[in-house]
Design a protein around this motif. Structure first.
Motif, PDB file in Angstrom:
ATOM      1  N   ALA A  12      77.635  20.323  24.261  1.00  0.00           N
ATOM      2  CA  ALA A  12      76.866  20.151  25.482  1.00  0.00           C
ATOM      3  C   ALA A  12      76.369  18.730  25.662  1.00  0.00           C
ATOM      4  CB  ALA A  12      75.690  21.115  25.492  1.00  0.00           C
ATOM      5  N   GLN A  13      76.361  17.955  24.576  1.00  0.00           N
ATOM      6  CA  GLN A  13      75.907  16.575  24.678  1.00  0.00           C
ATOM      7  C   GLN A  13      76.951  15.662  25.308  1.00  0.00           C
ATOM      8  OE1 GLN A  13      74.805  16.785  20.311  1.00  0.00           O
ATOM      9  NE2 GLN A  13      73.184  15.437  21.054  1.00  0.00           N
ATOM     10  N   GLY A  14      78.177  16.084  25.311  1.00  0.00           N
ATOM     11  CA  GLY A  14      79.226  15.262  25.873  1.00  0.00           C
ATOM     12  C   GLY A  14      79.463  14.017  25.049  1.00  0.00           C
ATOM     13  N   ARG A  15      79.585  12.866  25.701  1.00  0.00           N
ATOM     14  CA  ARG A  15      79.808  11.628  24.958  1.00  0.00           C
ATOM     15  C   ARG A  15      78.530  11.201  24.252  1.00  0.00           C
ATOM     16  NH1 ARG A  15      81.067   6.047  27.968  1.00  0.00           N
ATOM     17  NH2 ARG A  15      82.538   7.363  29.100  1.00  0.00           N
ATOM     18  N   LEU A  16      78.666  10.948  22.962  1.00  0.00           N
ATOM     19  CA  LEU A  16      77.529  10.529  22.155  1.00  0.00           C
ATOM     20  C   LEU A  16      77.409   9.012  22.096  1.00  0.00           C
ATOM     21  CD1 LEU A  16      78.035  13.014  19.186  1.00  0.00           C
ATOM     22  CD2 LEU A  16      76.492  13.274  21.132  1.00  0.00           C
ATOM     23  N   CYS A  17      78.539   8.329  21.882  1.00  0.00           N
ATOM     24  CA  CYS A  17      78.548   6.872  21.815  1.00  0.00           C
ATOM     25  C   CYS A  17      79.978   6.384  21.946  1.00  0.00           C
ATOM     26  CB  CYS A  17      77.931   6.372  20.500  1.00  0.00           C
ATOM     27  SG  CYS A  17      78.856   6.886  19.031  1.00  0.00           S
ATOM     28  N   SER A  18      80.124   5.111  22.219  1.00  0.00           N
ATOM     29  CA  SER A  18      81.442   4.483  22.296  1.00  0.00           C
ATOM     30  C   SER A  18      81.286   3.030  21.900  1.00  0.00           C
ATOM     31  CB  SER A  18      82.028   4.609  23.699  1.00  0.00           C
ATOM     32  OG  SER A  18      81.156   4.019  24.656  1.00  0.00           O
ATOM     33  N   PHE A  19      82.285   2.508  21.182  1.00  0.00           N
ATOM     34  CA  PHE A  19      82.199   1.139  20.682  1.00  0.00           C
ATOM     35  C   PHE A  19      83.563   0.699  20.185  1.00  0.00           C
ATOM     36  CE2 PHE A  19      81.114   4.123  17.355  1.00  0.00           C
ATOM     37  CZ  PHE A  19      81.952   3.756  16.322  1.00  0.00           C
ATOM     38  N   SER A  20      83.695  -0.591  19.983  1.00  0.00           N
ATOM     39  CA  SER A  20      84.886  -1.177  19.374  1.00  0.00           C
ATOM     40  C   SER A  20      84.483  -1.791  18.046  1.00  0.00           C
ATOM     41  CB  SER A  20      85.486  -2.247  20.291  1.00  0.00           C
ATOM     42  OG  SER A  20      86.607  -2.864  19.668  1.00  0.00           O
ATOM     43  N   CYS A  21      85.354  -1.658  17.051  1.00  0.00           N
ATOM     44  CA  CYS A  21      85.053  -2.229  15.738  1.00  0.00           C
ATOM     45  C   CYS A  21      86.344  -2.563  15.016  1.00  0.00           C
ATOM     46  CB  CYS A  21      84.194  -1.284  14.902  1.00  0.00           C
ATOM     47  SG  CYS A  21      85.069   0.161  14.272  1.00  0.00           S
ATOM     48  N   THR A  22      86.230  -3.389  14.002  1.00  0.00           N
ATOM     49  CA  THR A  22      87.353  -3.785  13.155  1.00  0.00           C
ATOM     50  C   THR A  22      86.940  -3.608  11.703  1.00  0.00           C
ATOM     51  OG1 THR A  22      86.616  -6.092  13.125  1.00  0.00           O
ATOM     52  CG2 THR A  22      88.139  -5.453  14.878  1.00  0.00           C
ATOM     53  N   ASN A  23      87.766  -4.075  10.790  1.00  0.00           N
ATOM     54  CA  ASN A  23      87.397  -4.003   9.379  1.00  0.00           C
ATOM     55  C   ASN A  23      86.111  -4.766   9.095  1.00  0.00           C
ATOM     56  OD1 ASN A  23      89.209  -2.315   8.082  1.00  0.00           O
ATOM     57  ND2 ASN A  23      90.769  -3.886   7.858  1.00  0.00           N
ATOM     58  N   ALA A  24      85.919  -5.878   9.813  1.00  0.00           N
ATOM     59  CA  ALA A  24      84.727  -6.693   9.575  1.00  0.00           C
ATOM     60  C   ALA A  24      83.460  -6.004  10.074  1.00  0.00           C
ATOM     61  CB  ALA A  24      84.888  -8.051  10.243  1.00  0.00           C
ATOM     62  N   ILE A  55      83.152  -2.509  10.379  1.00  0.00           N
ATOM     63  CA  ILE A  55      83.357  -1.086  10.126  1.00  0.00           C
ATOM     64  C   ILE A  55      82.038  -0.341   9.965  1.00  0.00           C
ATOM     65  CG2 ILE A  55      83.489  -1.353   7.624  1.00  0.00           C
ATOM     66  CD1 ILE A  55      85.551   1.037   9.856  1.00  0.00           C
ATOM     67  N   LYS A  56      80.956  -1.077   9.725  1.00  0.00           N
ATOM     68  CA  LYS A  56      79.646  -0.451   9.575  1.00  0.00           C
ATOM     69  C   LYS A  56      79.249   0.303  10.837  1.00  0.00           C
ATOM     70  CE  LYS A  56      74.957  -1.468   7.944  1.00  0.00           C
ATOM     71  NZ  LYS A  56      74.274  -0.702   9.019  1.00  0.00           N
ATOM     72  N   LYS A  57      79.707  -0.148  12.002  1.00  0.00           N
ATOM     73  CA  LYS A  57      79.431   0.579  13.237  1.00  0.00           C
ATOM     74  C   LYS A  57      79.954   2.008  13.150  1.00  0.00           C
ATOM     75  CE  LYS A  57      79.637  -3.309  16.520  1.00  0.00           C
ATOM     76  NZ  LYS A  57      80.331  -3.809  17.737  1.00  0.00           N
ATOM     77  N   PHE A  58      81.177   2.128  12.656  1.00  0.00           N
ATOM     78  CA  PHE A  58      81.793   3.454  12.558  1.00  0.00           C
ATOM     79  C   PHE A  58      81.047   4.311  11.537  1.00  0.00           C
ATOM     80  CE2 PHE A  58      84.793   6.698  11.477  1.00  0.00           C
ATOM     81  CZ  PHE A  58      85.536   6.911  12.629  1.00  0.00           C
ATOM     82  N   LYS A  59      80.697   3.732  10.397  1.00  0.00           N
ATOM     83  CA  LYS A  59      79.993   4.491   9.359  1.00  0.00           C
ATOM     84  C   LYS A  59      78.641   4.978   9.860  1.00  0.00           C
ATOM     85  CE  LYS A  59      82.105   2.036   5.450  1.00  0.00           C
ATOM     86  NZ  LYS A  59      81.841   1.165   4.265  1.00  0.00           N
ATOM     87  N   ASP A  60      77.906   4.108  10.546  1.00  0.00           N
ATOM     88  CA  ASP A  60      76.586   4.491  11.045  1.00  0.00           C
ATOM     89  C   ASP A  60      76.687   5.577  12.108  1.00  0.00           C
ATOM     90  OD1 ASP A  60      75.562   2.595   9.349  1.00  0.00           O
ATOM     91  OD2 ASP A  60      75.251   1.066  10.904  1.00  0.00           O
ATOM     92  N   ALA A  61      77.656   5.459  13.001  1.00  0.00           N
ATOM     93  CA  ALA A  61      77.812   6.476  14.046  1.00  0.00           C
ATOM     94  C   ALA A  61      78.209   7.817  13.446  1.00  0.00           C
ATOM     95  CB  ALA A  61      78.853   6.017  15.063  1.00  0.00           C
ATOM     96  N   LEU A  62      79.063   7.792  12.444  1.00  0.00           N
ATOM     97  CA  LEU A  62      79.481   9.038  11.794  1.00  0.00           C
ATOM     98  C   LEU A  62      78.316   9.687  11.057  1.00  0.00           C
ATOM     99  CD1 LEU A  62      81.870  10.910  11.210  1.00  0.00           C
ATOM    100  CD2 LEU A  62      82.382   9.514   9.205  1.00  0.00           C
ATOM    101  N   ALA A  63      77.512   8.885  10.371  1.00  0.00           N
ATOM    102  CA  ALA A  63      76.352   9.430   9.650  1.00  0.00           C
ATOM    103  C   ALA A  63      75.305   9.977  10.613  1.00  0.00           C
ATOM    104  CB  ALA A  63      75.742   8.342   8.769  1.00  0.00           C
ATOM    105  N   LYS A  64      75.170   9.358  11.779  1.00  0.00           N
ATOM    106  CA  LYS A  64      74.160   9.796  12.741  1.00  0.00           C
ATOM    107  C   LYS A  64      74.550  11.089  13.428  1.00  0.00           C
ATOM    108  CE  LYS A  64      71.792   8.266  16.948  1.00  0.00           C
ATOM    109  NZ  LYS A  64      71.638   7.154  17.934  1.00  0.00           N
ATOM    110  N   HIS A  65      75.806  11.233  13.797  1.00  0.00           N
ATOM    111  CA  HIS A  65      76.243  12.375  14.601  1.00  0.00           C
ATOM    112  C   HIS A  65      76.972  13.441  13.792  1.00  0.00           C
ATOM    113  CE1 HIS A  65      75.075  10.097  18.116  1.00  0.00           C
ATOM    114  NE2 HIS A  65      75.879   9.093  17.764  1.00  0.00           N
ATOM    115  N   LYS A  66      77.127  13.234  12.508  1.00  0.00           N
ATOM    116  CA  LYS A  66      77.849  14.201  11.681  1.00  0.00           C
ATOM    117  C   LYS A  66      77.123  15.536  11.534  1.00  0.00           C
ATOM    118  CE  LYS A  66      80.898  15.506   8.516  1.00  0.00           C
ATOM    119  NZ  LYS A  66      80.235  16.716   8.025  1.00  0.00           N
TER     120      LYS A  66
END
Length: 273
Positions: A172-184, A186-197
């Motif tokens: 029901a929340q729909g889109r939670l977040c969106s962003f672009s990231c690279t290996n440098a 990658i913390k963006k992806f880790k933080d988003a996964l930990a927050k919404h997991k």
């Protein structure tokens, strides 16, 4: 010698030849050898055997020394692309806009990560193994892959122009977040996964893609996707009481509509429903 010369005119194995051999003496293991157009008897290591030995004939030599009577058919499988390697069971490619919309709706309250990538993007290539590792460590999360080269129109309708690009969706929340990231980054992806997991229970209908994006996909002539905007439901009256759907906010008591009951005007107050 006369007997030997007579044998030269005889064929080997004929009765006449055998009789002539007997006249020369029955040697055990004797062999009839034809040398220089004449036949001669020589001792053979084979007991009691007679064999005709003629001049040695050379065998034809093959021009191809590698030639072998055994032929092997080697078949090589299709070469895998880099985005096809290391995929986990919870990772799959999206082929149509309808499939993307249905996947988000059918996921329910589960977390869905949409990975937009381009085959010619070096950053996408370098990040792909780590995304596969995240998918392996989180089997309850769905990873959907959208190839930009195959779905340019769909990516343009969703306003995705930078790669690699990720969008997180849930129920029901729909889109939670969106962003672009690279290996440098990658913390963006880790933080988003930990927050919404962590699992959450939806308090409303599954949203999936936002309505503005659904309309943009439907307006794209390159996509076979249709969407009709549902009309907003207005509050209705049943048996003198107000019925409000969960999609609409509850009206305050002062703003309740008036209902004529007898000769007096009374405000209908909802009983907490």
């Amino acid at each position: 010698m006369a007997a030997a010369q007579a044998m030269a005119k005889m064929s080997v194995g004929s009765p006449a030849c055998n009789r002539a051999a007997g006249s020369l003496g029955r040697w055990r293991g004797a062999v009839a050898v034809r040398l220089g157009g004449s036949w001669s008897w020589r001792k053979s290591p084979f007991l009691g055997g007679r064999m005709a030995v003629g001049p040695r004939r050379s065998r034809p030599v093959s021009r191809n020394p590698v030639a072998s009577p055994v032929q092997m058919n080697l078949s090589f499988g299709k070469t895998m692309k880099w985005w096809e390697k290391g995929l986990q069971p919870n990772m799959r490619a999206i082929h149509t806009a309808q499939e993307l919309v249905d996947s988000l709706i059918n996921a329910g309250d589960g977390l869905v990560i949409v990975d937009f990538f381009s085959p010619g993007c070096a950053g996408c290539h370098a990040l792909h193994p780590k995304i596969c590792q995240f998918a392996e460590r989180n089997p309850d999360v769905q990873f959907l892959q959208v190839n930009f080269e195959e779905h340019k129109s769909m990516c343009h309708s969703l306003h995705v122009h930078v790669f690699p690009f990720f969008r997180f969706y849930r129920g029901a929340q729909g889109r939670l977040c969106s962003f672009s990231c690279t290996n440098a980054t990658i913390k963006k992806f880790k933080d988003a996964l930990a927050k919404h997991k962590p699992d959450r229970c939806s308090l409303g209908p599954i949203k999936g893609i936002e309505e503005s994006e659904l309309l943009a996909l439907a307006a794209n002539r390159d996509l076979q996707f249709t969407y009709t905007k549902e009309p907003d439901l207005a509050p209705s009256m049943e048996d003198g009481a107000e019925v409000i759907t969960h999609d609409h906010p509850r009206l305050p008591a002062a703003a309740k509509p008036l209902v004529r009951q007898g000769s007096e005007d009374r405000a209908v107050v909802s009983s907490g429903r």
